[in-house]
Design an enzyme around this catalytic site. Structure first.
Site, short mmCIF file in Angstrom:
data_model
loop_
_atom_site.label_atom_id
_atom_site.label_comp_id
_atom_site.label_asym_id
_atom_site.label_seq_id
_atom_site.Cartn_x
_atom_site.Cartn_y
_atom_site.Cartn_z
N HIS A 35 11.06 -44.48 -7.15
CA HIS A 35 10.09 -44.55 -6.04
C HIS A 35 9.22 -45.78 -6.23
CE1 HIS A 35 11.05 -40.50 -4.50
NE2 HIS A 35 11.23 -40.18 -5.78
N LEU A 36 9.33 -46.72 -5.31
CA LEU A 36 8.55 -47.97 -5.43
C LEU A 36 7.30 -47.97 -4.56
CD1 LEU A 36 11.45 -50.60 -5.65
CD2 LEU A 36 9.98 -49.79 -7.51
N ASP A 73 15.03 -37.60 -0.28
CA ASP A 73 14.41 -37.15 -1.53
C ASP A 73 12.90 -36.95 -1.39
OD1 ASP A 73 14.44 -36.56 -4.42
OD2 ASP A 73 13.09 -38.27 -4.43
N ASP A 75 13.81 -40.93 -11.54
CA ASP A 75 12.87 -40.33 -10.57
C ASP A 75 11.45 -40.86 -10.86
OD1 ASP A 75 11.83 -38.96 -8.45
OD2 ASP A 75 12.08 -36.97 -9.30
N HIS A 97 1.95 -42.19 -9.03
CA HIS A 97 0.92 -41.63 -8.15
C HIS A 97 -0.45 -42.17 -8.55
CE1 HIS A 97 3.34 -38.85 -5.86
NE2 HIS A 97 3.86 -38.35 -6.96
N HIS A 101 18.18 -33.85 -2.52
CA HIS A 101 17.12 -33.20 -3.29
C HIS A 101 17.32 -31.71 -3.05
CE1 HIS A 101 12.68 -32.74 -4.45
NE2 HIS A 101 13.02 -31.55 -3.99
N HIS A 116 18.30 -35.25 -9.57
CA HIS A 116 17.56 -34.48 -10.59
C HIS A 116 17.96 -33.03 -10.78
CE1 HIS A 116 15.38 -33.78 -6.88
NE2 HIS A 116 14.66 -34.88 -6.97
O1 DOR Z 1 8.25 -34.92 -8.34
C1 DOR Z 1 8.71 -35.54 -7.40
N1 DOR Z 1 8.10 -36.63 -6.93
N2 DOR Z 1 9.83 -35.10 -6.82
C2 DOR Z 1 10.30 -35.67 -5.69
O2 DOR Z 1 11.32 -35.24 -5.23
C3 DOR Z 1 9.56 -36.73 -5.01
C4 DOR Z 1 8.74 -37.47 -5.96
C5 DOR Z 1 7.71 -38.35 -5.31
O3 DOR Z 1 8.02 -39.05 -4.34
O4 DOR Z 1 6.58 -38.39 -5.80
ZN ZN Z 2 13.54 -35.42 -5.50
#
Ligand code: DOR
Ligand code: ZN
Length: 425
Positions: free
Chosen positions: A58-59, A150, A303, A307, A177, A230
């Site tokens: 995730h970028l 996802d 994954d 955040h 997912h 995952h």
């Molecule tokens: O824990 C997760 N974070 N699971 C996901 O499927 C999405 C991801 C996110 O985008 O933060």
């Molecule tokens: Zn996911």
């Protein structure tokens, strides 16, 4: 272009030798190589691996550049030994059009630290209602081949079937997912002994297993390629084992955190351990490790889910799920599997490159192949300091843990992106 002579290096665990890199390619491999114009990198004690490839990153750009950008995530990836990453579609706006996937792809090229291959959304806005413009994304400059909602499950079986049918024409992949949303409403962690004790709503393992079982049957029916994101439970492994034995075109990934951490981490109430799918039990971890070693699970994918502080340093129930992964994945693999270099190369580079169709990646260093590779110091140990990570976010579950292995250098098409353990730009 500078030439590089890497001396005394073990290629994927073999006897020490020299590697000459010139014009973006591996020019020669052998003992006692010499090249007057080359910069010498003394790699005594280091192991060369094909550059790692992450199928699940995730970028956050566009939309949450406070948490990560294509550039900062690319730098984190290079520092983790990666030369290519697949960028998940749950950005804002969602990567559900040719325009957005081309934007991410272009930002990746501009950063120039790893190859960024965008993943397109399966459904418009990840809403699970209408198929996105899969064909337009496939035909775009980004050349999308993997599609995923996802963060959300494609829960509607008819939509999942249509998506599988649609991508069959160009041998695309639907990455699921796997989480039956009706079984995980309100879930905060894995449903089990620990959730009962803590009084947190749990999500049962069967929520994942039921979707994987359904989707391997759909993929078999349609004859398309399914990739399961995952995988986190022992039961999922058994479903995959049976499907593969029948010849279903399914591949699967496991994350570093699901190979190492259990749901007992929730006892701290530290939301850094909140993730989706949730951390499971020791028995699940044992099954996942075995499945990865056997090949029932094909790859390790991070994954990597950065955040912002306000989304993680809050009450457990309000925190977003997800944890960082790019800068620690190889260390976790070493911690779990030891120096099984061929296994690590297979599960973290060769196979993910093949699933994603990334030519030039996932190929062991040999004369005439593109110089996408990483140098690892297996004897090094490092303490993970969140503040020292290149990611814009700090939500690593390994803070202050001592982990084995260190990435010393990474080369993308013959140019170093990391040297002496530091990003070059
Ligand atoms: O824990 C997760 N974070 N699971 C996901 O499927 C999405 C991801 C996110 O985008 O933060
Ligand atoms: Zn996911």
């Amino acid at each position: 272009m500078t030439a590089y002579l890497i001396t005394g290096v073990s290629v994927v665990g073999g006897e020490p030798t020299d590697l000459l890199i010139r014009d973006g390619m591996v020019a020669a491999v052998g003992d006692g190589l010499a090249a007057d114009d080359a910069t010498v990198v003394d790699a005594t004690g280091l192991v060369a691996l094909p550059g790692l490839v992450d199928l699940h990153t995730h970028l956050r750009e566009p939309g949450r550049e406070d948490a990560e950008t294509v550039e900062s995530g690319s730098r984190a990836a290079a520092l983790g030994g990666y030369t290519a990453v697949c960028a998940m579609a749950n950005t804002s706006p969602v990567a559900d059009t040719a325009g957005v996937v081309e934007q991410v792809w272009r930002l990746g090229r501009e950063a120039g630290l790893v190859d960024v291959q965008p993943i397109g959304a399966v459904t418009v806005g990840l809403a699970g209602e209408r198929l996105a413009e899969l064909g337009a994304m496939a035909d775009s400059a980004a050349g999308v081949r993997i599609f995923s909602d996802d963060g959300h499950c494609v829960a509607d079986p008819r939509l999942m079937r249509r998506a599988l049918e649609y991508v069959k024409a160009f041998d695309g992949v639907i990455a699921q997912h796997a989480e039956e949303p009706r079984l995980t409403e309100g879930a905060q962690m894995h449903e089990g002994e620990v959730s009962t004790r803590l009084g947190l709503t749990g999500g049962p393992a069967v929520a994942e297993e039921a979707i994987i079982a359904r989707d391997v049957l759909l993929a078999e029916h349609v004859g398309s390629r399914l990739h399961v994101c995952h995988v986190s439970t022992a039961g999922s492994v058994e479903v995959l084992r049976q499907a593969k034995a029948r010849g279903v075109r399914v591949t699967a990934e496991v994350t570093p955190h699901h190979l190492l951490l259990t749901d007992a981490k929730a006892e701290s109430y530290d939301p850094v351990f909140k993730v989706n799918p949730p951390l499971r039990t020791a028995a699940d971890i044992a099954a996942l490790r075995e499945a990865l070693a056997e090949g029932v699970i094909d790859i390790i994918a991070t994954d990597h889910a950065p955040h912002a502080v306000e989304d993680k340093e809050c009450e457990w129930a309000y925190a977003r799920p997800g944890m960082l992964g790019l800068e620690t994945a190889l260390s976790i693999a070493l911690d779990v599997f030891g120096p099984r270099w061929d296994l690590i190369a297979e599960r973290m580079s060769r196979t993910p490159a093949r699933i994603a169709g990334l030519t030039g990646h996932g190929v062991d260093p040999a004369p005439g192949v593109p110089a996408n590779l990483t140098l690892v110091d297996p004897a090094a140990r490092r303490v993970i300091e969140p503040a020292e990570l290149a990611s814009r976010s700090r939500n690593t579950p390994y803070a202050r843990m001592t982990l084995p292995g260190r990435i010393v250098a990474t080369f993308l098409r013959g140019e170093p992106t990391v040297l002496d353990g530091k990003a070059v730009k």
